[in-house]
Enzyme design. Structure first.
Site, PDB file in Angstrom:
ATOM      1  N   ALA A  61       0.760  -1.181  -0.052  1.00 56.64           N
ATOM      2  CA  ALA A  61       0.159  -0.057   0.233  1.00 56.64           C
ATOM      3  C   ALA A  61       1.355   1.346  -0.135  1.00 56.64           C
ATOM      4  O   ALA A  61       1.694   1.333   0.518  1.00 56.64           O
ATOM      5  CB  ALA A  61      -0.873   0.127   1.207  1.00 56.64           C
ATOM      6  N   GLY A 102       0.148  -5.720   0.679  1.00 51.30           N
ATOM      7  CA  GLY A 102      -0.820  -5.479  -0.663  1.00 51.30           C
ATOM      8  C   GLY A 102       0.377  -5.868  -2.095  1.00 51.30           C
ATOM      9  O   GLY A 102      -0.852  -6.479  -2.466  1.00 51.30           O
ATOM     10  N   GLU A 105      -0.535  -9.751  -1.306  1.00 56.73           N
ATOM     11  CA  GLU A 105      -1.779 -10.096  -1.771  1.00 56.73           C
ATOM     12  C   GLU A 105      -2.375  -9.859  -3.331  1.00 56.73           C
ATOM     13  O   GLU A 105      -3.205 -10.361  -3.840  1.00 56.73           O
ATOM     14  CB  GLU A 105      -2.688  -8.553  -0.839  1.00 56.73           C
ATOM     15  CG  GLU A 105      -1.999  -9.079   0.159  1.00 56.73           C
ATOM     16  CD  GLU A 105      -2.481  -8.633   1.734  1.00 56.73           C
ATOM     17  OE1 GLU A 105      -2.611  -7.281   1.469  1.00 56.73           O
ATOM     18  OE2 GLU A 105      -3.583  -8.605   2.608  1.00 56.73           O
ATOM     19  N   GLU A 125       2.634  -6.206   8.134  1.00 52.79           N
ATOM     20  CA  GLU A 125       1.828  -5.038   8.471  1.00 52.79           C
ATOM     21  C   GLU A 125       1.378  -5.544  10.062  1.00 52.79           C
ATOM     22  O   GLU A 125       0.925  -4.048  10.395  1.00 52.79           O
ATOM     23  CB  GLU A 125       0.280  -5.331   7.520  1.00 52.79           C
ATOM     24  CG  GLU A 125      -0.045  -5.330   6.836  1.00 52.79           C
ATOM     25  CD  GLU A 125       0.239  -6.438   6.022  1.00 52.79           C
ATOM     26  OE1 GLU A 125       0.595  -6.825   5.689  1.00 52.79           O
ATOM     27  OE2 GLU A 125      -0.384  -6.066   4.336  1.00 52.79           O
TER      28      GLU A 125
END
Ligand code: NAD
Length: 702
Positions: A61, A102, A105, A125
């Site tokens: 992110a 991210g 992911e 995270e």
């Protein structure tokens, strides 16, 4: 252009190109989504490769979007992941460098994944008090064994691609590509494109099962381990819950549960504190009036004056970073002693297996010693760490000014002296700066960079950059007595003294503060640092600021010769050679007698009162420091306390903690303290900035 679209024969290549780490910000997500649509619509394209420009696949992110509307704006990461997963042509992630959060992911939504060797893969995270919120906890256990996946999610630590590729039965990587990654990925994708051209279904991670032979026992064990290791942090235990759901629920229920846990963690004070600290660390290196592109001075050789406690530790920082150091002393014996201490420190590291013998030798080879200032002439930076005496400093800076080449930076490690006066001992005050290291200087993360009235901007910028090289967290402080950290701690210590007079024992205060989360309470800290240091400061204060009230207990302690661990006795007793603090009947008697002399009857003081009197003493002084411009932002003060004073990380630092309590409440509590006749009402006068922010319902930190 945040995503490039290129055709390699029948394969469309979408390259994330959002430096420095290809963060998945809104613009990148939009372009990636559009690129996917374009590739899917193109009849000649049989497969799609997603890869990253530069040194990494994706760091995840975009941290700049954290907590803003842009983070959830469409296509958000969830939607993008769904889009990839539903694509009718094979999508291949080609990973290299770093693939985190991210980014990982996203790759788990792809139908295939190939990686270059030594790709670092992580779901970090948890380090921000969160869990992977875009399917990571559900998909990673489906491609790795559950234990490996849980380990990665709970620790947040990166693992190398080769290592993961060797996990039996793993489906994270379809291929480790030796040689040129893109060419390998394109060839792989083209082959898959043809394989699926006839309509064979595409493999999706969501269709796999996460299995464990004995899930109940395993998750119970994991939960116990995590609870013991992460006492103050809720996220790791939630990671266990989420991964358990990956094993026990279907994918959509698991994803919904992951989302629920993620949102709940987002609002925990612990996650807010960790995110605050994360941004505070980055913000600390930015100085409002020093442009980011300031031309830095080159630092290739360092001089250190004084080979005592601090000089030795300071030198080690530079040796560790591969920079040559020359230490200057007044006598050969002092030099020998200093070098022997450095050796002893390194040898202890070698014995513990923390440092390789050859590295140790390399570092020592970078060290030279001298008794002559002429040998410092070609240094780019000289750091002074001699006795804390203005006369001695004057002599040293005068000598440095004579011989050291023009353009070199001259730094002082002084803790209490006026840096502007020290700069005035030279004809080049713009080149003088404070570098206030903390003891032990080779260990402690904090470096207060003291900006004198005349310190040049490029000197500041250079020292801030150098701090990164030697792995310190640098915070800029203006010139004042005690700079940021010690100026605040003095008020905290004063309150600790008043608490003794009113009825506390040192151990009660320490216990309360340590239960709050400080690494050490004020009295144990005094014993470690040496109570004589504070005594010397108070003697000065009695002359300079006779109206300032202190408890006499600390002076009485020093008059008994109880300086702390170094004299074998302080606020506590110590067994010979041991550091365990043993409550001292002698000290309790001394405090009781002093109390009686003041006519005070001891009262029971709650832990809550102890903690808040001490912490709000820090907060109020912190507010004054901000208002005086000594610190340029509240988060800098928090960094000082998190990295230099053992303030609990999960509370984010004193200013962040005050914000979390609500500044209105902080002010009200301070007013209640002011009504205590045994306390100092003036002490609890809220700093004007604090009062203003509280009245306006605002916070110290953004
Ligand atoms: P120290 O007494 O351990 O070492 C000082 C060294 O300087 C001695 O080895 C001495 O021989 C040498 N020295 C004295 N005069 C000299 C001169 N004219 N030229 C060259 N060398 C000379 O002291 P320290 O604890 O290392 O403190 C040094 C400085 O660091 C002080 O300014 C102190 O305020 C500051 N400081 C100390 C600490 C700490 O915890 N000890 C923390 C931060 C900053």
């Amino acid at each position: 252009m945040a995503v490039r679209y290129d055709l390699h024969g029948e394969v469309a290549v979408l390259t994330l190109d959002n430096p420095p780490v290809n963060g998945l910000g809104l613009a990148t997500r939009r372009e990636l989504s559009a690129g996917l649509e374009r590739a899917l619509a193109h009849p000649a394209v049989v497969a799609i490769v997603v890869t990253g420009a530069g040194k990494v696949f994706s760091g995840g992110a975009d941290i700049k979007e954290f907590g803003t509307d842009r983070a959830i704006a469409e296509p958000n990461l969830h939607s993008l992941i769904r889009q990839v997963e539903l694509a009718g042509k094979p999508v291949v992630a080609a990973m290299h460098g770093t693939c985190m959060g991210g980014g990982l992911e996203l790759s788990l939504a792809c139908h295939y994944r190939v990686a270059a060797p030594a790709t670092k893969v992580a779901l970090p995270e948890v380090k921000l008090g969160l869990l992977p919120g875009a399917g990571g906890t559900q998909r990673l256990p489906r491609v790795l064994d559950v234990e490996t996946a849980l380990n990665m999610i709970v620790s947040g630590e990166p693992v190398a691609s080769e290592l993961l590729a060797s996990v039996p039965g793993q489906k994270l990587f379809d291929q480790i590509v030796e040689g040129e990654l893109l060419a390998g990925a394109v060839a792989f994708a083209a082959a898959k494109g043809h394989e699926h051209a006839g309509g064979a279904p595409l493999p999706r991670v969501r269709d796999l099962k996460a299995r464990h032979a004995n899930p109940d026992a395993f998750f119970q064990f994991a939960r116990n381990t995590v609870k013991a290791m992460a006492r103050h942090f809720p996220a790791p235990a939630k990671c266990v819950d989420a991964v358990e759901a990956a094993v026990k629920r279907d994918i959509d229920a698991g994803l919904a549960y992951e989302r629920e846990l993620f949102m709940a963690l987002m609002f925990t004070p612990e996650s807010q504190a960790l995110r605050h600290a994360f941004f505070a660390e980055r913000a600390a290196s930015k100085i409002p009036d020093v442009p980011e592109d300031t031309q830095l001075r080159r630092i290739a050789k360092v001089g250190v004056v004084g080979a005592g406690t601090m000089g030795g530790g300071i030198s080690m920082n530079f040796l560790n970073a591969g920079l040559p150091v020359t230490i200057l002393e007044t006598t050969a014996e002092a030099l020998e002693r200093g070098v022997a201490t450095i050796r002893r420190n390194y040898e202890a590291q070698v014995r513990k297996g923390k440092l390789k013998e050859d590295k140790y030798q390399q570092r020592m080879a970078l060290l030279t010693t001298t008794l002559s200032y002429a040998d410092l002439a070609d240094c780019d930076l000289v750091i002074e760490a001699v006795y804390e005496d203005l006369g001695v400093k004057q002599q040293v800076f005068g000598a440095l000014d004579e011989v050291v080449k023009p353009g070199a930076i001259l730094a002082s490690n002084t803790s209490t002296l006026d840096l502007n006066r020290i700069a005035g001992f030279t004809k080049r005050p713009a080149d003088v700066v404070g570098m206030h290291f903390f003891s032990p200087a080779n260990v402690m993360k904090l470096l207060e960079v003291v900006r004198g009235e005349k310190t040049a901007k490029d000197v500041l910028a250079t020292v801030m950059q150098l701090a990164k090289t030697i792995r310190k967290t640098a915070v800029v402080s203006g010139v004042c007595d005690g700079f940021i950290g010690n100026r605040m701690i003095e008020q905290y210590s004063r309150q600790a003294g008043f608490l003794l007079e009113e009825g506390c024992t040192p151990q009660q205060v320490d216990k309360a503060v340590e239960a709050f989360g400080f690494a050490m309470g004020p009295f144990r800290m005094g014993d470690l640092a040496g109570n004589d240091i504070g005594w010397a400061i108070r003697k000065r204060r009695y002359v300079e600021q006779p109206q300032m009230r202190y408890s006499q207990t600390a002076d009485l302690l020093c008059e008994m010769g109880r300086y702390g661990q170094k004299t074998g006795a302080g606020w506590y007793d110590y067994a010979p050679g041991k550091r365990d603090a043993i409550p001292s009947p002698v000290v309790e008697e001394m405090v009781a007698q002093h109390r009686a002399g003041l006519g005070i009857t001891a009262r029971t003081i709650s832990d809550d009162e102890i903690v808040h009197r001490l912490v709000y003493a820090l907060v109020n002084e912190g507010a004054k420091i901000l208002e005086d411009g000594i610190a340029s932002k509240a988060s800098d003060i928090d960094m000082v306390y998190l990295t230099g004073y053992g303030f609990p990380l999960w509370r984010g630092g004193p200013m962040c903690y005050a914000d979390s309590q609500g500044l209105f409440n902080v002010v009200q509590t301070m007013k209640a303290f002011a009504r205590n006749p045994l306390d100092d009402a003036g002490f609890w006068e809220p700093a004007p900035l604090l009062e203003r922010l509280a009245a306006e319902g605002r916070r110290f930190t953004a």
